[in-house]
Motif scaffolding. Structure first.
Motif, PDB file in Angstrom:
ATOM      1  N   THR A  22     -16.623   5.493   4.782  1.00 24.53           N
ATOM      2  CA  THR A  22     -16.052   6.708   5.368  1.00 24.53           C
ATOM      3  C   THR A  22     -16.459   7.958   4.591  1.00 24.53           C
ATOM      4  O   THR A  22     -16.818   8.987   5.180  1.00 24.53           O
ATOM      5  N   LYS A  23     -16.439   7.881   3.267  1.00 19.37           N
ATOM      6  CA  LYS A  23     -16.754   9.048   2.439  1.00 19.37           C
ATOM      7  C   LYS A  23     -18.235   9.420   2.499  1.00 19.37           C
ATOM      8  O   LYS A  23     -18.622  10.508   2.085  1.00 19.37           O
ATOM      9  N   TRP A  24     -19.072   8.496   2.972  1.00 15.76           N
ATOM     10  CA  TRP A  24     -20.514   8.748   2.995  1.00 15.76           C
ATOM     11  C   TRP A  24     -21.006   9.302   4.327  1.00 15.76           C
ATOM     12  O   TRP A  24     -22.183   9.613   4.468  1.00 15.76           O
ATOM     13  N   LYS A  25     -20.107   9.422   5.325  1.00 12.71           N
ATOM     14  CA  LYS A  25     -20.549   9.820   6.667  1.00 12.71           C
ATOM     15  C   LYS A  25     -21.245  11.171   6.682  1.00 12.71           C
ATOM     16  O   LYS A  25     -22.163  11.404   7.467  1.00 12.71           O
ATOM     17  N   PHE A  29     -28.124  10.360   4.050  1.00 14.09           N
ATOM     18  CA  PHE A  29     -29.258  10.067   3.172  1.00 14.09           C
ATOM     19  C   PHE A  29     -28.843   9.171   2.003  1.00 14.09           C
ATOM     20  O   PHE A  29     -29.683   8.568   1.342  1.00 14.09           O
ATOM     21  N   GLN A  30     -27.526   9.063   1.776  1.00 15.03           N
ATOM     22  CA  GLN A  30     -27.039   8.167   0.720  1.00 15.03           C
ATOM     23  C   GLN A  30     -27.518   6.739   0.956  1.00 15.03           C
ATOM     24  O   GLN A  30     -27.702   5.968   0.009  1.00 15.03           O
ATOM     25  N   SER A  31     -27.740   6.372   2.234  1.00 22.40           N
ATOM     26  CA  SER A  31     -28.208   5.015   2.531  1.00 22.40           C
ATOM     27  C   SER A  31     -29.593   4.775   1.950  1.00 22.40           C
ATOM     28  O   SER A  31     -29.891   3.676   1.461  1.00 22.40           O
ATOM     29  N   ARG A 102     -26.504  -2.009   0.506  1.00 25.45           N
ATOM     30  CA  ARG A 102     -27.560  -2.428   1.441  1.00 25.45           C
ATOM     31  C   ARG A 102     -27.160  -2.198   2.895  1.00 25.45           C
ATOM     32  O   ARG A 102     -28.017  -2.109   3.771  1.00 25.45           O
ATOM     33  N   LEU A 103     -25.838  -2.119   3.183  1.00 29.56           N
ATOM     34  CA  LEU A 103     -25.383  -1.929   4.567  1.00 29.56           C
ATOM     35  C   LEU A 103     -25.147  -0.460   4.917  1.00 29.56           C
ATOM     36  O   LEU A 103     -24.740  -0.151   6.034  1.00 29.56           O
ATOM     37  N   ALA A 104     -25.413   0.445   3.970  1.00 33.13           N
ATOM     38  CA  ALA A 104     -25.199   1.870   4.237  1.00 33.13           C
ATOM     39  C   ALA A 104     -26.175   2.400   5.282  1.00 33.13           C
ATOM     40  O   ALA A 104     -25.963   3.484   5.833  1.00 33.13           O
ATOM     41  N   PHE A 105     -27.228   1.637   5.585  1.00 29.59           N
ATOM     42  CA  PHE A 105     -28.231   2.124   6.549  1.00 29.59           C
ATOM     43  C   PHE A 105     -27.622   2.485   7.890  1.00 29.59           C
ATOM     44  O   PHE A 105     -28.149   3.331   8.624  1.00 29.59           O
ATOM     45  N   HIS A 106     -26.485   1.849   8.261  1.00 33.50           N
ATOM     46  CA  HIS A 106     -25.903   2.087   9.586  1.00 33.50           C
ATOM     47  C   HIS A 106     -25.459   3.546   9.765  1.00 33.50           C
ATOM     48  O   HIS A 106     -25.256   4.005  10.893  1.00 33.50           O
TER      49      HIS A 106
END
Length: 671
Positions: A22-25, A29-31, A102-106
């Protein structure tokens, strides 16, 4: 042998995974950053990022290629099924998000494909953003492998596709990567990170090298002062091996210094056998090489002392730059109506004062706009030469929470620029510094021996300024108020009782049992003084200080006690006058590690910018504070840091003094 194929499901729901990001939405680019970090974490010396756009500037593909150890298909289930778990836990050299990055790509796209080479196997792993908990992996033939991996013996190439978010401009991306990975790149010159073939540079920094010998071992310490904060990396002191791998890290004590970002990297042959998990027990004749060893503790002390020197130099340079900036922008008054000599004197007088003000509190002009700065500088300039010039020290003292003696010393400092004239005004400040040193020794070394009320009673009555600069003078003539307050205290349920839960880590207390703690005594101090508000109206300032016996760890029970005490005061007819204000201060050696309520109250009250505030009535007539001796000492150090360091106060060694000597000296009036 057949081709291996694996499919698996993470041990968390799809929606559960998404909640973790949630905090990365706002920062998709964090992904990509996480994939880069995973590459370096796998031992890669090179990570190459390629960003492809179509003619309409839409994202087509992002690849993150590394020459790390790759992913063994036989261990895919361990890597991709266990969300938020990772072998990275406890490894200070690793930077990725410990099993979930690794799942932040979404956040950025719909599909991620891992092409990987590990040992003698080559494989391909796929995850779809609509089914994040599911993955499929299979071995592939060399001709099916991603072409970019052909030059590596092992490695991974992650391909992101089908984007629903765009990326910042390339310059912004490069700047972000410099900031985020700069500390890692500077550790080892062999590491390299590129974006579309352009190498990411190390951010602007200053290198300070120190060499030190401790117990026969030689240590090389590199201090890096970053001009800008390196990503979300805090200021750490790192232990690094000869390959640039982080063996251990500790947070630096300089993380809250404005615009000051410092990392230290210590290298030595002594670290060849370093074991950060080694206990303090050593049953062999071999020297202990761990964070608990004497040599390592001496190293930490030396690093801290070097860091102080670097901060002092930074602060001097920072203030000079800021003053020059203000002068170049025309913020200082010009004095066109004065003779040139007098105008020059006025300008230097104001600049000297502002320099002193900046050094006393570097945050004072932070984020302030041009017009308010000009107004403030003009007012300072005017007041300094008026017959009300003493007023400025009162105002600054109130804003910065300086006590009367600090204000006087600050005033002398501004009026007399020479260090010699300042030193002549600081006798009281020196005495306070020594008092803090002695009391710190008591609370660290001798707290089990300070059992009787007269010990702490005499210390507190001679040094009431310990609880805040406004308590510099708390007279003892109000015996009636003390008696009434003490009588009301007796109505607080269980305020003098001690339970085993109040004494934390009893086996670490050197054999101090519960009965030993019960023989200690709580200390109570109540004083009533006359105070004045901003309109010059007088009122009674009532201060009540409840000091728990040294071996007790403060917890929710004690917080409830001072809340109950506040309620009893509010209901007492003799204390109902509007012109009576109460401050109840609970003091202990430490807050219990198991406590939630006190820490929560302290966090909630942060917005009020009152250190230690845990509750207050709507009209602020009654306020409650919790302070530990550690925070009391820290507040003193912060409030007096500049004056003490500038005046080069010499700290006397306390190692050979007994607890009785320290108590006797502290009970002597300090001023």
């Amino acid at each position: 042998m057949g081709i291996m194929a694996i499919s698996g499901t993470a041990d968390i729901t799809h929606e559960g995974i998404k909640k973790h990001f949630t905090k990365w939405k706002k920062y998709p680019f964090q992904s990509v950053i996480e994939l880069i970090a995973n590459g370096f974490d796998s031992g890669a010396t090179t990570v190459d990022v390629t960003i492809e756009h179509n003619e309409m500037h839409g994202l087509v593909a992002i690849t993150v290629l590394d020459n790390g150890s790759g992913i063994d298909i036989k261990e895919c289930d361990q890597h991709f099924s266990r969300f938020n778990e990772s072998s990275k836990q406890g490894d200070d050299d690793l930077q990725g998000a410990h099993g979930k990055g690794r799942l932040a790509f979404h956040l950025l796209c719909s599909n991620a494909t891992w092409y990987t080479k590990c040992h003698d196997s080559e494989s391909k792993i796929l995850i779809d953003s609509t089914k994040l908990r599911n993955f499929s992996a299979k071995e592939i033939a060399p001709e099916e492998q991603h072409a970019s991996l052909s030059r590596f013996e092992s490695g991974t190439c992650v391909v992101l596709s089908n984007f629903h978010k765009n990326l910042p401009e390339l310059d912004v991306i490069k700047s972000n990567l410099e900031s985020y990975f700069g500390w890692r790149l500077i550790l080892n010159p062999d590491r390299k990170l590129t974006v579309n073939g352009v190498e990411i540079e190390i951010p602007e920094n200053e290198l300070i090298e120190k060499n030190i010998s401790i117990d026969g071992a030689e240590f090389k310490i590199d201090f890096i002062r970053w001009v800008d904060k390196p990503g979300d990396e805090k200021s750490y002191n790192y232990v690094v091996n000869h390959d640039g791998r982080v063996l251990h890290r500790d947070l630096s004590s300089f993380n809250k210094k404005p615009k000051f970002h410092l990392s230290s990297y210590s290298r030595s042959n002594w670290f060849d056998n370093f074991d950060k998990s080694c206990s303090t027990l050593n049953f062999t004749d071999a020297p202990q090489v761990s964070p608990e060893s004497g040599a390592f503790k001496k190293l930490k002390k030396a690093i801290h002392e070097f860091s102080i020197e670097i901060y002092e130099q930074f602060l001097r340079e920072f203030v000079e730059e800021k003053i020059n900036e203000y002068e170049n922008r025309g913020y200082f008054p010009e004095h066109k109506w004065l003779k040139a000599e007098e105008a020059a004197w006025r300008r230097e007088n104001t600049k000297s004062f502002v320099k002193s003000l900046y050094i006393t509190d570097p945050t004072i002009f932070n984020n302030i706009k041009e017009k308010p700065v000009k107004i403030l500088l003009a007012l300072i300039d005017k007041i300094l030469v008026s017959n009300e010039n003493d007023t400025i020290f009162e105002v600054i003292g109130e804003i910065l929470n300086l006590d009367e003696n600090q204000i006087n010393t600050f005033s002398k400092q501004v009026k007399n620029s020479s260090l010699e004239n300042i030193i002549s005004t600081i006798e009281v400040l020196q005495k306070r510094e020594f008092a803090v040193q002695k009391l710190r020794e008591i609370m660290v070394k001798y707290y089990k021996e300070v059992l009787e009320t007269p010990d702490l009673q005499g210390i507190i009555e001679s040094n009431t300024w310990l609880f805040g600069n406004k308590y510099t003078m708390l007279g003892a003539e109000e015996d009636d108020f003390q008696k009434i307050s003490l009588n009301l205290r007796s109505h607080v349920k269980g305020i003098d009782s001690i339970d085993e839960g109040d004494v934390e880590s009893m086996d670490l207390a050197g054999g101090l049992d519960i009965e030993g703690v019960r023989r200690q005594v709580d200390l109570f101090l109540a004083r009533k003084n006359i105070g004045f508000n901003s309109r010059g109206e007088s009122y009674y300032q009532c201060t009540i200080i409840e000091i728990k016996r040294p071996a007790v760890a403060l917890n929710e029970k004690h917080l409830k006690q001072i809340r109950d005490y506040a309620r009893i005061i509010s209901e007492h007819s003799g204390f109902s006058l509007e012109k009576m204000r109460f401050e109840i201060i609970l003091v202990g050696r430490k807050i219990s590690n198991k406590d939630f309520d006190i820490n929560s109250a302290l966090e909630t009250a942060d917005a009020k910018n009152e250190p230690g505030l845990v509750f207050s009535t709507k009209n602020d007539r009654i306020k409650g504070y919790v302070k530990t001796w550690g925070t009391i000492f820290a507040e003193f150090d912060l409030a007096n840091h500049y004056l003490l360091e500038k005046l080069q106060t010499k700290r006397g060694s306390l190692e050979d003094k007994s607890s009785k000597q320290l108590v006797d000296e502290l009970q002597e009036p300090s001023e």
